[in-house]
Design a protein around this motif. Structure first.
Motif, PDB file in Angstrom:
ATOM      1  N   ASN A   1      12.569  -1.421   0.518  1.00 40.70           N
ATOM      2  CA  ASN A   1      12.570  -1.690   1.520  1.00 40.70           C
ATOM      3  C   ASN A   1      13.939  -2.260   2.336  1.00 40.70           C
ATOM      4  O   ASN A   1      15.174  -2.403   2.780  1.00 40.70           O
TER       5      ASN A   1
ATOM      6  N   ARG B   1       9.689   5.304  -0.694  1.00 47.96           N
ATOM      7  CA  ARG B   1       8.855   3.747  -1.003  1.00 47.96           C
ATOM      8  C   ARG B   1       7.453   3.757  -1.913  1.00 47.96           C
ATOM      9  O   ARG B   1       6.978   3.192  -2.947  1.00 47.96           O
TER      10      ARG B   1
ATOM     11  N   GLY C   1       7.018  -2.431  -2.778  1.00 46.59           N
ATOM     12  CA  GLY C   1       7.744  -2.213  -1.804  1.00 46.59           C
ATOM     13  C   GLY C   1       8.976  -3.377  -0.568  1.00 46.59           C
ATOM     14  O   GLY C   1       9.162  -2.282  -0.330  1.00 46.59           O
TER      15      GLY C   1
ATOM     16  N   ALA D   1      12.862   3.155   2.046  1.00 41.33           N
ATOM     17  CA  ALA D   1      11.879   4.046   3.118  1.00 41.33           C
ATOM     18  C   ALA D   1      11.016   4.702   3.243  1.00 41.33           C
ATOM     19  O   ALA D   1      10.379   5.074   2.798  1.00 41.33           O
ATOM     20  N   ARG D   2      12.029   5.937   2.276  1.00 39.43           N
ATOM     21  CA  ARG D   2      11.376   7.082   2.743  1.00 39.43           C
ATOM     22  C   ARG D   2      10.801   7.651   1.448  1.00 39.43           C
ATOM     23  O   ARG D   2       9.716   8.678   1.316  1.00 39.43           O
TER      24      ARG D   2
END
Length: 181
Positions: free
Chosen positions: A86, A94, A82, A91-92
């Motif tokens: 980032n 992740r 994670g 992040a979309r």
């Protein structure tokens, strides 16, 4: 005999060189210019004021994430993947990537001998996750899990979220999952 005349005689020339200093000795030597020009090819690249030398060959690439898979490290795997996602600014997707990586790593613990390697990198607009183990291999046909039976959904989940390729044999299994960013 002057120093330049001595150098000329050592080079095998019968006529003395003009006394213009060290630069003329190199220019008039019998070594072709191409070979002399590159004599500093082993020198270090220039350092930037606040960091390591610039990488040759274009912009710096982001490093891959590499994790040793074990039962003790399985809990921290989600956090590491994670955080890496980032840093990539992805992040979309992740949560999907973290889920696929965790499920594949769990399969290494349960079915692949208990230890393995996870390597992730960014390539051509997608995230690639490669998981390998040295277990006994797996059957060629993996069936869809039964609805009432717990477990057995790791590879099924990975196939729903990513393009998955599997290579398996008696010396281990390699699963590569690729997800669009």
């Amino acid at each position: 005999m002057s120093a330049t005349e001595g150098a000329a005689n050592m080079a095998g020339s019968d006529h003395p060189l003009p006394d213009h200093g060290q630069a003329d000795l190199v220019r008039h030597s019998k070594i072709p210019y191409r070979k002399r020009r590159n004599r500093n090819h082993l020198a270090e690249p220039p350092r930037r004021p606040n960091g390591p030398p610039k990488a040759a060959g274009g912009p710096r690439r982001r490093r891959a994430l590499e994790i040793t898979i074990s039962l003790a490290g399985l809990e921290g795997l989600r956090a590491k993947v994670g955080a890496w996602m980032n840093r990539l600014g992805a992040a979309r997707v992740r949560d999907d990537v973290v889920l696929v990586a965790h499920e594949l790593a769990t399969n290494v613990i349960r079915h692949g001998g208990g230890f393995g390697r996870l390597r992730m990198w960014r390539e051509s607009g997608r995230i690639v996750c490669r998981v390998s183990d040295s277990g006994p291999g797996m059957p060629a046909l993996v069936q869809e899990p039964e609805a009432r039976r717990p477990g057995g959904r790791g590879l099924w989940i990975a196939r729903r979220l990513a393009e998955v390729q599997i290579e398996s044999g008696p010396s281990g299994t390699v699963v590569v999952a690729a997800m669009a960013i």
